[in-house]
Design an enzyme around this catalytic site. Structure first.
Site, PDB file in Angstrom:
ATOM      1  N   ASN A  85      32.794  44.620  42.266  1.00 30.22           N
ATOM      2  CA  ASN A  85      33.988  43.344  42.967  1.00 30.22           C
ATOM      3  C   ASN A  85      33.299  43.010  44.288  1.00 30.22           C
ATOM      4  O   ASN A  85      33.260  42.162  44.937  1.00 30.22           O
ATOM      5  CB  ASN A  85      35.261  44.157  43.333  1.00 30.22           C
ATOM      6  N   ARG A 412      36.944  32.492  29.643  1.00 32.83           N
ATOM      7  CA  ARG A 412      35.967  33.198  29.375  1.00 32.83           C
ATOM      8  C   ARG A 412      35.686  34.161  27.789  1.00 32.83           C
ATOM      9  O   ARG A 412      36.521  34.644  27.758  1.00 32.83           O
ATOM     10  CB  ARG A 412      36.104  34.404  30.412  1.00 32.83           C
ATOM     11  N   ARG A 442      32.978  30.732  36.863  1.00 34.20           N
ATOM     12  CA  ARG A 442      32.463  31.860  37.357  1.00 34.20           C
ATOM     13  C   ARG A 442      31.549  33.605  36.895  1.00 34.20           C
ATOM     14  O   ARG A 442      32.228  33.662  36.714  1.00 34.20           O
ATOM     15  CB  ARG A 442      33.062  31.955  38.923  1.00 34.20           C
ATOM     16  N   HIS A 472      41.861  25.925  33.021  1.00 35.91           N
ATOM     17  CA  HIS A 472      42.041  27.410  33.103  1.00 35.91           C
ATOM     18  C   HIS A 472      43.311  27.260  32.330  1.00 35.91           C
ATOM     19  O   HIS A 472      43.766  28.881  31.769  1.00 35.91           O
ATOM     20  CB  HIS A 472      42.635  28.126  34.673  1.00 35.91           C
ATOM     21  N   TYR A 505      42.536  44.383  30.343  1.00 36.23           N
ATOM     22  CA  TYR A 505      43.189  43.541  31.207  1.00 36.23           C
ATOM     23  C   TYR A 505      44.641  43.640  30.105  1.00 36.23           C
ATOM     24  O   TYR A 505      44.978  43.450  28.715  1.00 36.23           O
ATOM     25  CB  TYR A 505      43.362  41.722  31.419  1.00 36.23           C
ATOM     26  N   ARG A 601      48.739  42.005  41.886  1.00 34.72           N
ATOM     27  CA  ARG A 601      47.860  42.817  42.001  1.00 34.72           C
ATOM     28  C   ARG A 601      46.710  42.470  43.405  1.00 34.72           C
ATOM     29  O   ARG A 601      46.710  44.140  43.731  1.00 34.72           O
ATOM     30  CB  ARG A 601      46.877  42.568  40.523  1.00 34.72           C
ATOM     31  N   HIS A 629      47.295  41.406  34.499  1.00 32.85           N
ATOM     32  CA  HIS A 629      46.303  40.314  34.499  1.00 32.85           C
ATOM     33  C   HIS A 629      47.929  39.729  33.993  1.00 32.85           C
ATOM     34  O   HIS A 629      47.483  38.422  34.050  1.00 32.85           O
ATOM     35  CB  HIS A 629      45.442  40.458  33.569  1.00 32.85           C
TER      36      HIS A 629
END
Length: 732
Positions: A85, A412, A442, A472, A505, A601, A629
């Site tokens: 991270n 993704r 990304r 997205h 997730y 979160r 998530h």
């Protein structure tokens, strides 16, 4: 739907959410350091600094590595997650602060002071990471017979084996480069392992070029297991690649004396920036950009703690970095690569008990999913329920000769995806397949480019969304001929179409055949392909057009209800809260008397419980075994209740610079389930939930080891039945 306060929670025997959160604040021990308050927001109440809030989130993840009730290999995994991270934080967020510092900027969001403050907080977290690794994890691993053996600790037989390994596997791939005018400092890739060496003596041409660089190929494993014959019974011995190279630096420079050396690793700005209005082919431009990503602006330099001032200054000058960008570490500079140890050891006793997601409860095995959707909507809660339900839906559509069209967004999905294989098979079977592939996801750009090219090559219709926006939204739409009519079946999700992350997730998947919802989905797909104005949507909320405005309207309705003395409640769960317009609306609603609970979160810029400003707003962050998530937004204004699921966080980028969706859940049965499992359970969590204090610090849950956690409760709810004997034992 019954009122929020009357819901029976997943976690039983809890006090009210208000009592439990008050207990959390009173019982919390050591708070996490506070984010810096952003003071330069004209006319605004107190907002917290976004980048400090991101680092604060990593403080909370780090706590899982500290906790002794967490299995040992999982503690190491959390430590590596924090490192990963931090890598991404520096790659994406640090460049603006660094540039401001270099130019001496004193005003605005990015300044010399902001760079120093962020660097100070990052240095503190990195120091605690290595302290935990060296002082706690390494000794604990040794007690379990697991050791990473340094050169000084190796026996003669072990050194002999390491030397043979070096000569056979490592030496042929290394190219030491002595620096001089004909051999300038080489290009060093982002996050790669390297060595810098200071040499004494003369080279083959009689010159005293004293500095050399050794770049270490990524293909080499960072940890190597020693043969069992070199270990005592019950021991697992490993050697790090950096230690192997360090022990053989002299072999790389025959005739020279190595007087100083250090491993080093540079982190570079890696956020691709393209002028989409000025490129003819986005895919080609992105592929070219990916070639340069590894060599962007340097933003951080990591070296060994013992690196000399001469070598560290030399590296700082080469990378044009100030002193605060230098991180001296007591261990491997690439700490994240220690995740390999988790896989190499793979001892179930040192890991969380394996979790096997259940088949979705609302889907009857062996019965057509589309037939079931004709009767009712279906909700799947991952990872407690399996992603296999969604794959089964798509597989049924691919194999059904009556299915004519399949449309899907791809954000993704990963490099190895059964879902993408199914879309490929659908094309081969003659179905019309449309894929909206977001090339700018990304760090997933290359995988998405490859999938786009593969689908295009076999005849699928591939579009890349809208110039200037990221797509997205997560949706899958199937059109099927049924008699003389066409019927649509849709899937909407809070998370990605990714089999791997679906196991890690928490997300909600929503399957429906509702005519209004699926017609809206078709309209959005056509909008993305044609770039015409989106149609008037009956149920879906679409960013950047309606979503932010509609959320603000809902917040305002709750605030007005509160001002009339009616029930007024907002409970919203998301990954991040940074959008100023939404935060202002929340503050006003709270000041009018609305009770607001936010389950955020990660980064949260809205300061909670500030007297006279946000007294009625409470914020908590849940960090657990799975990455939170889900995005769930609940509003109650008097007798009116609304519940939405969404792909979007409450961030300006999601609201204004992305294509996002939110959709209402109207079926009472599903509304109760979502409120129970995704909101009430998390408000009653006294194990994994951190509470945001007025000063911006987070107070840890009062019972991190023996409390009741939402994720643990959901695992019980969806897991296999507990044997009767075990229940009796627990009750004694």
């Amino acid at each position: 739907m019954p009122s929020f306060s009357s819901r029976k929670p997943v976690i039983s025997q809890c006090d009210s959410p208000d009592d439990r959160q008050e207990a959390a604040r009173q019982a919390a021990a050591e708070p996490v350091p506070a984010p810096v308050v952003a003071a330069a927001v004209p006319g605004a109440p107190m907002f917290l600094d976004r980048d400090h809030s991101i680092l604060g989130f990593n403080e909370r993840v780090f706590d899982w590595a500290v906790r002794t009730d967490v299995p040992l290999l999982e503690r190491l995994r959390y430590l590596c997650i924090v490192s990963s991270n931090l890598d991404e934080f520096f790659e994406v967020r640090a460049a603006a602060h660094l540039t401001a510092a270099k130019s001496g900027e004193g005003k605005g969001v990015y300044t010399e002071a902001s760079f120093v403050a962020l660097a100070s907080k990052a240095h503190d977290l990195v120091a605690r990471q290595y302290s935990l690794y060296n002082d706690s994890l390494v000794p604990e691993f040794a007690r379990h017979g697991i050791r990473i053996v340094s050169h000084g600790e190796r026996s003669a037989a072990q050194r002999s084996w390491v030397h043979e390994y070096f000569m056979r596997e490592v030496r042929p791939l290394l190219i030491p480069v002595g620096l001089d005018p004909a051999h300038p400092f080489p290009q060093v890739a982002n996050k790669s392992l390297n060595f810098i060496v200071r040499l004494h003596g003369h080279d083959a041409f009689g010159r005293k070029n004293e500095v050399a660089i050794v770049k270490v190929p990524r293909a080499l494993p960072r940890l190597v297991r020693m043969p069992p014959r070199l270990a005592a019974k019950g021991e697992s011995l490993f050697v790090s690649l950096s230690s192997i190279i360090r022990a053989h630096l002299d072999d790389l420079f025959p005739g020279r004396e190595v007087t100083e050396f250090s491993q080093f690793r540079v982190t570079r700005h890696s956020d691709l920036a393209l002028d989409e209005e000025d490129v003819r082919n986005l895919r080609t431009a992105l592929r070219q950009g990916l070639q340069h990503r590894h060599y962007g602006q340097a933003v951080r330099l990591e070296v060994s703690a013992g690196c000399s001032q001469f070598l560290s200054r030399f590296l700082l000058e080469q990378f044009d970095l100030p002193e605060p960008a230098l991180y001296r570490v007591h261990g491997p500079v690439n700490l994240v690569r220690l995740t390999q140890l988790v896989d190499l050891v793979n001892d179930p006793a040192l890991l969380f008990p394996a979790w096997r997601s259940a088949w979705p409860r609302q889907l009857v095995p062996g019965v057509s999913i589309m037939e079931q959707l004709g009767k009712r909507d279906v909700l799947m809660h991952q990872p407690f329920e399996s992603f296999d339900g969604l794959l089964a839906f798509l597989r049924e559509a691919v194999n059904d000769p009556q299915v004519l069209v399949i449309k899907q967004t791809i954000y993704r999905t990963g490099a190895d995806s059964e879902l993408m294989d199914l879309l490929t098979e659908a094309v081969r079977r003659g179905k019309e397949v449309m894929a909206v592939v977001e090339l700018k996801a990304r760090f997933d750009e290359e995988a998405n480019i490859n999938w786009a090219e593969a689908l295009e090559s076999i005849g699928a219709q591939v579009v890349y969304g809208v110039v200037g926006l990221k797509t997205h939204a997560k949706m899958l739409l199937v059109t099927r001929r049924e008699g003389r009519q066409l019927r649509r079946y849709g899937h909407l999700s809070t998370g990605n179409y990714n089999v791997r992350t679906a196991r890690l997730y928490t997300d909600l998947s929503y399957l429906t055949a509702d005519e209004d919802t699926t017609a809206d989905m078709d309209g959005v797909f056509n909008h993305l392909a044609s770039q015409n104005r989106p149609p008037k949507l009956r149920k879906l909320l679409l960013a950047p057009f309606h979503l932010q405005r509609r959320m603000i309207e809902k917040i305002e309705q709750v605030g007005l209800a509160a001002s009339r003395g009616e029930d007024a409640r907002i409970v919203a769960k998301m990954n991040a809260l940074t959008d100023e317009a939404l935060m202002r609306a929340l503050i006003v609603a709270g000041q009018r008397g609305a009770r607001i609970d936010l389950i955020v979160r990660g980064a949260c810029m809205l300061a909670a419980q500030v007297p006279g400003v946000t007294d009625n707003i409470r914020v908590r962050s849940v960090i657990g075994r799975f990455l939170e998530h889900t995005r769930v937004f609940y509003f109650r204004a008097g007798s009116e209740e609304d519940l939405y699921l969404s792909s979007a966080d409450w961030m300006n980028r999601n609201m204004m610079r992305r294509v996002e969706l939110a959709w209402p859940v109207t079926e009472p049965r599903l509304r109760r389930q979502i409120v129970d499992e995704c909101l009430v359970a998390y408000l009653h969590d006294d194990r994994d939930a951190w509470t945001l204090n007025p000063d911006g610090t987070y107070a840890r849950a009062p019972h991190p080891e023996d409390g009741q956690g939402a994720q643990a409760a959901l695992m019980v709810r969806y897991g296999p039945p507990v044997p009767v004997a075990r229940v009796e034992q627990q009750g004694t």
